[in-house]
Design an enzyme around this catalytic site. Structure first.
Site, mmCIF file in Angstrom:
data_model
loop_
_atom_site.group_PDB
_atom_site.id
_atom_site.type_symbol
_atom_site.label_atom_id
_atom_site.label_comp_id
_atom_site.label_asym_id
_atom_site.label_seq_id
_atom_site.Cartn_x
_atom_site.Cartn_y
_atom_site.Cartn_z
ATOM 1 N N HIS A 92 -0.024 1.512 -9.661
ATOM 2 C CA HIS A 92 -0.236 2.951 -9.837
ATOM 3 C C HIS A 92 0.873 3.566 -10.704
ATOM 4 C CE1 HIS A 92 -0.818 7.188 -9.073
ATOM 5 N NE2 HIS A 92 0.430 7.259 -8.653
ATOM 6 N N HIS A 141 1.019 5.924 -14.458
ATOM 7 C CA HIS A 141 1.984 6.902 -14.979
ATOM 8 C C HIS A 141 2.675 6.484 -16.287
ATOM 9 C CE1 HIS A 141 1.764 9.908 -11.822
ATOM 10 N NE2 HIS A 141 1.810 8.952 -10.904
ATOM 11 N N GLU A 197 -1.881 13.930 -11.575
ATOM 12 C CA GLU A 197 -2.338 12.843 -10.698
ATOM 13 C C GLU A 197 -3.862 12.703 -10.701
ATOM 14 O OE1 GLU A 197 -0.861 10.453 -9.183
ATOM 15 O OE2 GLU A 197 1.217 11.066 -8.937
ATOM 16 N N SER A 241 -5.501 4.635 -12.207
ATOM 17 C CA SER A 241 -4.964 3.392 -11.632
ATOM 18 C C SER A 241 -5.817 2.889 -10.478
ATOM 19 C CB SER A 241 -3.532 3.612 -11.144
ATOM 20 O OG SER A 241 -3.508 4.560 -10.091
HETATM 21 FE FE LIG Z 1 1.527 9.094 -8.768
#
Ligand SMILES: [Fe+2]
Length: 296
Positions: free
Chosen positions: A162, A167, A208, A227
């Site tokens: 993730h 990110h 997010e 993700s």
């Molecule tokens: Fe995150």
């Protein structure tokens, strides 16, 4: 059902100085003593790290590198279908390894020339003010462990897949990196806990779990969607609403489930004009006014 939750396992330091990650009994790695020992060792590395020093190397097994390779391959196909162009271009520029888990030091070395961002190791949950605040300095707190290899497409907590596939690929875009930094400056500017929570919720529903209209389609740019092997196939069917600061800052979310309410930017410019400008200018007073208006 829940492919990718965002709940961090608690980390405890015992009286003898040992570090223990308290996995829930439902965690796929709960009964795997070897995995748990590795989790403890990785958490201890983060707790012992001093910002500015090189990030300590985490040991991974061959099985864990295979998990990375498998998820990278599967997500790359889905990204072509569902991710915004800015993310796809940034992913190409960053050039993460596809066959093994990169060390966080290496992720920072790849990112820094592109947008100035570097990674910091985190043992688990980082206090909100610290997590968001250092974004202003181009620093991103990241977990270093990987999900249990028995269920490669599932994780009950944010793992290195993730943090890095979601990110770092986003942070490789100068436009997205500027938004992360603006969120960090906002988190440092506000003083009340209510205002900080508002800033963090806007982050949640954008960086997010944000989606954006592109070429007539809804595409994702939020790291949580990008993700997640399962969520990326589901987001178009969720309750998608127009970008709205007050709604984002006050909508409740459940970190253990797929996000049912999502907010869609009409374009990248729209995201920057609305959310970027908000983070650049907000303070306790502006947020208190938005909160008051929403409850009136
Ligand atoms: Fe995150």
């Amino acid at each position: 059902m829940f492919e990718e939750a965002q709940y961090f396992a608690p980390v405890a330091t015992k009286d003898d100085g040992s570090v223990v990650v308290e996995l829930a009994t439902s965690h796929p790695g709960f009964a795997d003593a070897v995995y748990r020992q590795r989790r403890n060792a990785i958490a201890a590395l983060a707790l012992g790290h001093t910002p500015g020093d090189p990030i300590p190397t985490a040991e991974y097994t061959d099985e864990e590198h295979h998990v990375w390779a498998l998820v990278t391959k599967e997500l790359a196909v889905k990204h072509q279908k569902y991710a915004v162009r800015e993310f796809l271009d940034a992913t190409k520029r960053l050039g993460l390894p596809e066959d093994r888990i990169p060390q966080l030091q290496e992720v920072g070395d790849l990112l820094e020339p592109l947008t100035g961002f570097r990674y910091l190791p985190a043992a688990g949950l980082v206090p909100l003010r610290e997590f968001y605040g250092v974004l202003a300095d181009g620093l991103f707190h990241s977990t270093q462990y990987i999900r249990h290899h028995s269920v490669p497409l599932y994780t009950p907590e944010p793992d290195v897949i993730h943090e890095v596939i979601g990110h770092a690929n986003t942070l490789a875009s100068p436009r997205f990196a500027a938004l992360y930094r603006a969120a960090g400056r906002a988190a440092r500017r506000v003083e009340t806990d209510e205002a900080l929570e508002f800033v963090s919720k806007v982050f949640w529903f954008t960086l997010e779990f944000g989606v954006m209209r592109e070429d007539g389609e809804v595409r994702a740019y939020g790291a949580g969607i990008l993700s997640s092997y399962g969520e990326i196939e589901e987001f178009r069917g969720m309750d998608i609403r127009a970008l709205d600061l007050t709604a984002m800052g006050t909508t409740h979310y459940d970190i253990t489930k797929y996000q049912e309410v999502l907010f869609e930017a009409a374009s990248f410019d729209h995201l920057e004009d609305t959310v970027g400008t908000f983070w650049d200018t907000c303070d306790d007073d502006t947020i208190a006014r938005l909160l008051a208006a929403s409850s009136a």
